[in-house]
Design a protein around this motif. Structure first.
Motif, mmCIF file in Angstrom:
data_model
loop_
_atom_site.group_PDB
_atom_site.id
_atom_site.type_symbol
_atom_site.label_atom_id
_atom_site.label_comp_id
_atom_site.label_asym_id
_atom_site.label_seq_id
_atom_site.Cartn_x
_atom_site.Cartn_y
_atom_site.Cartn_z
ATOM 1 N N LYS A 1 -80.442 -17.464 -11.886
ATOM 2 C CA LYS A 1 -79.545 -18.010 -11.845
ATOM 3 C C LYS A 1 -78.020 -17.235 -11.458
ATOM 4 O O LYS A 1 -77.385 -16.862 -11.924
ATOM 5 C CB LYS A 1 -78.771 -19.860 -12.274
ATOM 6 C CG LYS A 1 -78.070 -20.830 -12.201
ATOM 7 C CD LYS A 1 -77.837 -21.947 -12.846
ATOM 8 C CE LYS A 1 -79.439 -23.062 -13.297
ATOM 9 N NZ LYS A 1 -79.135 -23.672 -14.266
ATOM 10 N N GLU B 1 -79.732 -20.699 -7.416
ATOM 11 C CA GLU B 1 -80.649 -20.607 -6.888
ATOM 12 C C GLU B 1 -81.161 -19.490 -6.666
ATOM 13 O O GLU B 1 -82.022 -19.783 -5.487
ATOM 14 C CB GLU B 1 -81.791 -21.396 -8.447
ATOM 15 C CG GLU B 1 -80.722 -21.773 -9.179
ATOM 16 C CD GLU B 1 -81.981 -23.419 -10.037
ATOM 17 O OE1 GLU B 1 -82.449 -22.973 -11.846
ATOM 18 O OE2 GLU B 1 -82.092 -24.147 -9.396
ATOM 19 N N CYS C 1 -79.250 -14.036 -4.290
ATOM 20 C CA CYS C 1 -78.648 -15.020 -5.423
ATOM 21 C C CYS C 1 -76.937 -14.773 -4.679
ATOM 22 O O CYS C 1 -76.017 -15.791 -4.324
ATOM 23 C CB CYS C 1 -79.016 -15.224 -6.400
ATOM 24 S SG CYS C 1 -80.165 -16.320 -7.004
ATOM 25 N N THR D 1 -72.838 -22.099 -7.709
ATOM 26 C CA THR D 1 -73.779 -21.170 -8.271
ATOM 27 C C THR D 1 -74.981 -22.064 -7.605
ATOM 28 O O THR D 1 -74.890 -22.242 -6.909
ATOM 29 C CB THR D 1 -74.408 -23.017 -9.940
ATOM 30 O OG1 THR D 1 -73.210 -22.369 -10.740
ATOM 31 C CG2 THR D 1 -75.777 -21.877 -9.970
ATOM 32 N N THR E 1 -73.961 -17.428 -11.135
ATOM 33 C CA THR E 1 -72.705 -18.380 -10.360
ATOM 34 C C THR E 1 -71.359 -17.906 -10.047
ATOM 35 O O THR E 1 -71.064 -16.272 -10.874
ATOM 36 C CB THR E 1 -72.259 -19.514 -11.555
ATOM 37 O OG1 THR E 1 -73.238 -19.915 -11.951
ATOM 38 C CG2 THR E 1 -70.938 -19.910 -11.708
ATOM 39 N N ALA F 1 -74.050 -16.842 -2.594
ATOM 40 C CA ALA F 1 -73.332 -18.123 -3.064
ATOM 41 C C ALA F 1 -71.720 -17.265 -2.567
ATOM 42 O O ALA F 1 -70.622 -18.563 -2.197
ATOM 43 C CB ALA F 1 -72.910 -16.809 -4.654
#
Length: 245
Positions: free
Chosen positions: A45, A38, A79, A36, A47, A83
């Protein structure tokens, strides 16, 4: 016959080594956990699940004030990239930490190959089989440059996928998402829950398309596909060469 059986035994040992390596890879993959991340302003956010799919996207209740509606797509894409890099790092660390131990301790049992009957390479059927292999190889060789160029081009090419309402556009390059573009009017007039769901659905849909392309990696190159199938079957390859019956 002894030579043929010795070759089959060597192939069996190679298969065992590959099985140990696969178990090591599987062990590393089994240790993956969701990642996860941010954005810097904590407006978005995202994931990624263990298998690399987008598991969740959560927008902060004040995200419109923090980053603005026009920047949402870029924030989601950033993001995702972060990730993905963390997930790759996680996998590499797991493999480095445990691969040697797994390979050393894994007990792999590969079925003993059935005894083979020595062939006659000078027989008409053996000569014909080798001629077929040669023709197959020549055809595959003729396709090779186009095959390599095709996949290099596909890896560099940016391709778009859109959701049903055409409000979310996801761009990928090869197997990697490079951009998320949103219809700004839709974003302004849609509640956060719908925005989250549509973006996740679109991103996973595009990655599913990439997975299907990988499954069809020889599509359009029949000679390479045929030769690859035979190369993955050592007994059939030896039979066609006349080494065994």
């Amino acid at each position: 016959m002894a030579d043929a059986n010795r070759l089959m035994a060597e192939l069996q040992e190679t298969a065992a080594e590959l099985q140990r390596e696969l178990r090591a890879l599987s062990a590393a993959s089994g240790e993956l956990t969701p990642v996860t991340v941010e954005d810097e302003k904590k407006a978005v956010k995202l994931t990624l699940s263990e298998n690399g799919a987008v598991k969740a996207l959560v927008l902060d209740e004040d995200w419109r004030d923090k980053i603005g509606e026009e920047s949402l797509g870029l924030a989601v894409s950033t993001c995702y990239q972060s990730a993905l890099e963390q997930r790759i790092g996680q996998w590499m660390k797991g493999y480095t930490d445990h691969a040697e131990e797994t390979i050393a301790t894994a007990e792999v049992t590969v079925p003993k190959p059935a005894p083979v009957q020595l062939g006659d390479p000078s027989a008409d059927w053996a000569v014909e089989g080798r001629e077929q292999l040669r023709a197959m190889y020549d055809a595959a060789d003729a396709e090779q440059q186009d095959f390599v160029a095709h996949h290099a081009q596909r890896a560099r090419q940016e391709r778009d996928g859109v959701n049903a309402s055409k409000t979310v556009t996801v761009t990928r390059q090869g197997d990697r998402i490079t951009a998320v573009t949103l219809d700004e009017r839709w974003v302004r007039n849609t509640n956060d829950g719908v925005i989250e769901r549509e973006i996740v659905k679109a991103m996973n849909g595009v990655m599913a398309m990439a997975a299907r392309e990988r499954e069809n990696k020889y599509e359009g190159f029949p000679a390479i596909e045929q030769l690859a199938k035979i190369a993955h079957n050592p007994r059939e390859l030896m039979r066609r060469m006349g080494a065994i019956r």
